[in-house]
Design an enzyme around this catalytic site. Sequence first.
Site, short mmCIF file in Angstrom:
data_model
loop_
_atom_site.label_atom_id
_atom_site.label_comp_id
_atom_site.label_asym_id
_atom_site.label_seq_id
_atom_site.Cartn_x
_atom_site.Cartn_y
_atom_site.Cartn_z
N HIS A 20 -6.01 1.83 -4.33
CA HIS A 20 -5.04 1.33 -3.35
C HIS A 20 -4.53 -0.04 -3.75
O HIS A 20 -5.09 -0.72 -4.61
CB HIS A 20 -5.68 1.28 -1.95
CG HIS A 20 -6.68 0.18 -1.78
ND1 HIS A 20 -6.87 -0.49 -0.59
CD2 HIS A 20 -7.57 -0.39 -2.66
CE1 HIS A 20 -7.82 -1.41 -0.73
NE2 HIS A 20 -8.27 -1.37 -1.96
N HIS B 66 -2.70 1.21 6.74
CA HIS B 66 -3.10 1.11 5.34
C HIS B 66 -3.36 2.51 4.78
O HIS B 66 -3.91 3.37 5.47
CB HIS B 66 -4.36 0.26 5.18
CG HIS B 66 -4.64 -0.08 3.75
ND1 HIS B 66 -3.96 -1.06 3.07
CD2 HIS B 66 -5.52 0.47 2.86
CE1 HIS B 66 -4.40 -1.12 1.82
NE2 HIS B 66 -5.36 -0.20 1.66
N CYS C 18 0.81 -1.22 0.00
CA CYS C 18 0.00 0.00 0.00
C CYS C 18 0.84 1.27 0.00
O CYS C 18 0.63 2.18 -0.81
CB CYS C 18 -0.99 -0.01 1.16
SG CYS C 18 -0.28 0.14 2.81
#
Length: 355
Positions: A331, A319, A271
Amino acid sequence: MGSHRRPKPPNRARIAVVAATAGAASLAVPLAAHAEPGPTPGTAAGAAPGAATGSLEQVKAQVDALYEDAEASTEAYNKAREQQDRFQRDTAQLQDRIAGQQARINELRETLDGLAAAQYRSGGIDPTVRLMLSADPADYLARAAGTEQLTARQADALRRLRVEQLKLDADRAEATGRLAELDRAAADAGRRKDEVKAKLGQVERILNGLKAADRARVLGDGGAAASRGAARPQAYTGPATGRVRDILAFAYAQLGKPYRWGATGPDSFDCSGLTLRAFAAGGVTLPRVSQDQFAGGRKIARDQVQPGDLVFYYSDLHHVGIYLGNGQLLHAPRTGKNVEIVPWDVMPYAGAVRY
């Protein structure tokens, strides 16, 4: 943005030699703390590690929790590797500096030896001066000054020699401390790597024990059809301009590439690796780790988020994705999935920043 290629590790044997006379020095640079996960949801008492227990919904919750823990451990691993790389670069620079200082000291000693030899041949200096020069320059300076046998040129050379020796001693001590920190950072990165592999291994054992249809339900594959079109490479055609457009154009071009923990492209990403490279395409240098990316940006209220802002999830900010507008997020999700576009409220929102 600077290169993120791993620097060649410094020559440890060489550092060890130049640091041999120094005491150990601790630089006390803390590594990122990461809490160990609690009991895995859905695991019955006495069940074997990795065994799926309970209803399919409980198994899905168990797998999701393990994936989430693995991603948190991935960011901790990224932080440890970042620190390891920094210590390697710092130690390599110290290595070069120490080598230069030793060369200057050798030159000054040769100069002083030559001056002493010339004086000795002319009968103007005691033979013990040569022995003094091979010991402590400060001690020789004091003795020679007391006997009025020190020339102005010798005095200047000795003072410079003393300064260089002090610098060399300090850098040797620092090199010893850097080597210790490098060892600790490498060990921490190894532990974090083992954490990620263990959690992903547990997921794989659970999934291998399921029928194909149940596996698809646990992984959420059955509901992915609507978003498959948002998981293929695309060209950005939105209204953003300038560096935001460059960031989004890069991000869209990565759609469909696989998530891989610890990766920063070009073929796969985690990420924060994806956001790192996307912002670099827009001329913006981000830190490597999601928590540091959050800390380095300007905080934005949820109702003020705009395309190109970074959005963070979960209480520990492990994240991160890029907001696209219209409630959409791009993402790199987790192991087993590809870079995709999803609704931005599919995970627990933690905050947003702008660079």
